[in-house]
Design a protein around this motif. Structure first.
Motif, PDB file in Angstrom:
ATOM      1  N   GLU A 101       0.866  -1.177   0.000  1.00 35.94           N
ATOM      2  CA  GLU A 101       0.000   0.000   0.000  1.00 35.94           C
ATOM      3  C   GLU A 101       0.900   1.223   0.000  1.00 35.94           C
ATOM      4  O   GLU A 101       1.878   1.277   0.749  1.00 35.94           O
ATOM      5  N   GLU A 102       0.580   2.199  -0.834  1.00 34.80           N
ATOM      6  CA  GLU A 102       1.388   3.420  -0.914  1.00 34.80           C
ATOM      7  C   GLU A 102       0.537   4.622  -0.540  1.00 34.80           C
ATOM      8  O   GLU A 102      -0.561   4.806  -1.067  1.00 34.80           O
ATOM      9  N   TYR A 103       1.067   5.449   0.356  1.00 34.13           N
ATOM     10  CA  TYR A 103       0.358   6.629   0.844  1.00 34.13           C
ATOM     11  C   TYR A 103       0.989   7.885   0.246  1.00 34.13           C
ATOM     12  O   TYR A 103       2.209   8.036   0.256  1.00 34.13           O
ATOM     13  N   ALA A 104       0.153   8.752  -0.282  1.00 30.87           N
ATOM     14  CA  ALA A 104       0.638   9.915  -1.028  1.00 30.87           C
ATOM     15  C   ALA A 104       0.883  11.112  -0.107  1.00 30.87           C
ATOM     16  O   ALA A 104       0.145  11.340   0.860  1.00 30.87           O
ATOM     17  N   TRP A 105       1.914  11.863  -0.450  1.00 31.72           N
ATOM     18  CA  TRP A 105       2.231  13.122   0.228  1.00 31.72           C
ATOM     19  C   TRP A 105       2.321  14.222  -0.825  1.00 31.72           C
ATOM     20  O   TRP A 105       2.810  13.986  -1.926  1.00 31.72           O
ATOM     21  N   PHE A 113       6.075  18.585   3.529  1.00 27.74           N
ATOM     22  CA  PHE A 113       5.023  17.802   2.885  1.00 27.74           C
ATOM     23  C   PHE A 113       3.778  17.777   3.765  1.00 27.74           C
ATOM     24  O   PHE A 113       3.861  17.957   4.983  1.00 27.74           O
ATOM     25  N   VAL A 114       2.629  17.568   3.132  1.00 24.14           N
ATOM     26  CA  VAL A 114       1.381  17.343   3.845  1.00 24.14           C
ATOM     27  C   VAL A 114       0.788  16.044   3.318  1.00 24.14           C
ATOM     28  O   VAL A 114       0.831  15.773   2.111  1.00 24.14           O
ATOM     29  N   ARG A 115       0.263  15.243   4.234  1.00 20.36           N
ATOM     30  CA  ARG A 115      -0.317  13.965   3.818  1.00 20.36           C
ATOM     31  C   ARG A 115      -1.504  14.217   2.889  1.00 20.36           C
ATOM     32  O   ARG A 115      -2.414  14.978   3.196  1.00 20.36           O
ATOM     33  N   SER A 116      -1.488  13.582   1.739  1.00 17.07           N
ATOM     34  CA  SER A 116      -2.520  13.791   0.736  1.00 17.07           C
ATOM     35  C   SER A 116      -3.812  13.115   1.145  1.00 17.07           C
ATOM     36  O   SER A 116      -3.811  12.059   1.787  1.00 17.07           O
ATOM     37  N   GLY A 117      -4.930  13.714   0.748  1.00 18.01           N
ATOM     38  CA  GLY A 117      -6.227  13.108   0.986  1.00 18.01           C
ATOM     39  C   GLY A 117      -6.636  12.149  -0.111  1.00 18.01           C
ATOM     40  O   GLY A 117      -7.771  11.686  -0.149  1.00 18.01           O
ATOM     41  N   ARG A 118      -5.713  11.857  -1.012  1.00 17.96           N
ATOM     42  CA  ARG A 118      -6.008  10.942  -2.117  1.00 17.96           C
ATOM     43  C   ARG A 118      -6.207   9.524  -1.610  1.00 17.96           C
ATOM     44  O   ARG A 118      -5.938   9.195  -0.460  1.00 17.96           O
ATOM     45  N   GLU A 119      -6.639   8.688  -2.543  1.00 18.62           N
ATOM     46  CA  GLU A 119      -6.801   7.263  -2.278  1.00 18.62           C
ATOM     47  C   GLU A 119      -5.468   6.610  -1.943  1.00 18.62           C
ATOM     48  O   GLU A 119      -4.402   7.217  -2.095  1.00 18.62           O
ATOM     49  N   THR A 120      -5.528   5.360  -1.501  1.00 20.38           N
ATOM     50  CA  THR A 120      -4.328   4.570  -1.271  1.00 20.38           C
ATOM     51  C   THR A 120      -4.037   3.733  -2.512  1.00 20.38           C
ATOM     52  O   THR A 120      -4.898   2.996  -2.984  1.00 20.38           O
ATOM     53  N   THR A 139      -7.529   1.871  -3.396  1.00 20.85           N
ATOM     54  CA  THR A 139      -8.646   1.703  -2.475  1.00 20.85           C
ATOM     55  C   THR A 139      -8.972   3.057  -1.855  1.00 20.85           C
ATOM     56  O   THR A 139      -8.129   3.960  -1.803  1.00 20.85           O
ATOM     57  N   ASP A 140     -10.211   3.196  -1.419  1.00 22.43           N
ATOM     58  CA  ASP A 140     -10.684   4.434  -0.781  1.00 22.43           C
ATOM     59  C   ASP A 140     -10.620   5.652  -1.696  1.00 22.43           C
ATOM     60  O   ASP A 140     -10.284   6.759  -1.264  1.00 22.43           O
ATOM     61  N   LEU A 141     -10.955   5.452  -2.965  1.00 25.41           N
ATOM     62  CA  LEU A 141     -11.134   6.576  -3.884  1.00 25.41           C
ATOM     63  C   LEU A 141     -12.596   7.012  -3.752  1.00 25.41           C
ATOM     64  O   LEU A 141     -13.494   6.421  -4.349  1.00 25.41           O
ATOM     65  N   VAL A 142     -12.833   8.025  -2.941  1.00 29.87           N
ATOM     66  CA  VAL A 142     -14.198   8.429  -2.594  1.00 29.87           C
ATOM     67  C   VAL A 142     -14.711   9.423  -3.630  1.00 29.87           C
ATOM     68  O   VAL A 142     -14.097  10.459  -3.884  1.00 29.87           O
TER      69      VAL A 142
END
Length: 283
Positions: A101-105, A113-120, A139-142
């Motif tokens: 799983e990759e988390y976007a910044w 950097f700020v943690r992105s609110g994008r999907e994982t 996942t979690d693309l709202v």
């Protein structure tokens, strides 16, 4: 008599953050890596002989060491690198599965950097000593449409109370995985697939979430020739009109209650007619 069935073991959810420094400009890769190995592991199960077992702690350490030695580019490349290492370096290991799983910044300066609110972003890479295969996804693309969605003409029985609607909010948190026909420019392919999912959701006048699912999968296959199959899971994030009549107010599709559960869950696969069999690619 008993027979040992399929089995595997590994280290789940190794969190690694790799910072790459180019002068004052820094770059971040933030990953959650899970490894799973299988092969000639009969004796450890039957007698407790650990001779064939590469410790899960070693697998964790390998993730950190490879992040330093090789850097982290596309998550798919890093997953394949790890999978091949475990199989090729351990005689008892016949198959490796690496899920990331990759988390976007988002950059806010050279080193800020700020943690992105994008999907994982997600991927799963397999290697069996001869072949490798990759499934990418998210996942979690709202997403949400405030109109252009209906639901009516459905089957009824004595327990049906749902009213038909010709104008509703349609919202979901997309989980999508897609199978590649071969190796790819992973980052470019990911962005194309993501944009295809978003475009199809926005452009489809929906008479059912199933219809939207098929449109989203079809758009990915149309826009991404390197992808041969898409699997989607779409929870229906229900939005119900609030009854404001006790307060002497009308509610003309303006105020909603966002319910979190229970929810409908729509799942499906869209594939090319000539797509090769999936085999173990989705495991």
């Amino acid at each position: 008599m008993f027979v040992l069935g399929p089995n595997r073991y590994g280290k789940a959810e190794t969190r690694v953050v790799r910072v790459t420094k180019h002068g004052d400009a820094h770059h971040i890769k933030d990953l959650n890596v899970s490894t799973a190995l299988s092969g000639d592991m009969t004796e450890v199960h039957l007698s407790g002989d650990n001779g064939a077992v590469l410790p899960t702690d070693t697998q964790k350490n390998t993730v950190y060491a490879f992040a330093k030695k090789h850097g982290v580019g596309a998550a798919e490349d890093f997953a394949l690198l790890l999978a091949r290492h475990f199989v090729d370096s351990q005689p008892a290991v016949r198959h490796a599965r690496v899920a990331i799983e990759e988390y976007a910044w988002e950059r806010r300066g050279g080193q800020s950097f700020v943690r992105s609110g994008r999907e994982t972003r997600t991927c799963v890479a397999h290697y069996d000593g001869e072949r490798s295969w990759v499934v990418s996804g998210l996942t979690d693309l709202v997403v949400l449409n405030t109109t252009n969605s209906e639901f009516w003409g459905f089957a009824r029985d004595e327990y049906t109370t749902l009213q038909e609607t010709h104008d509703r909010i349609l919202a979901t948190a997309v989980t999508a995985t897609w199978r590649h026909s071969g190796l790819s420019d992973w980052d470019k392919s990911y962005e194309k697939a993501r944009q295809a999912l978003l475009a199809a959701f926005a452009d489809t006048y929906s008479l059912s979430l199933q219809q939207t699912l098929y449109a989203m999968g079809s758009r990915v296959l149309t826009d991404c020739p390197e992808i041969c199959e898409v699997r989607l899971a779409l929870p229906n994030k229900h939005h119900f009109l609030v009854d404001l009549s006790p307060f002497g107010l009308e509610n003309d599709g303006e105020v909603f209650y966002a319910a979190d559960r229970p929810y409908g869950l729509i799942e499906g696969t869209v594939a090319r007619e000539d797509a090769p069999p999936a085999g173990p690619a989705w495991e």
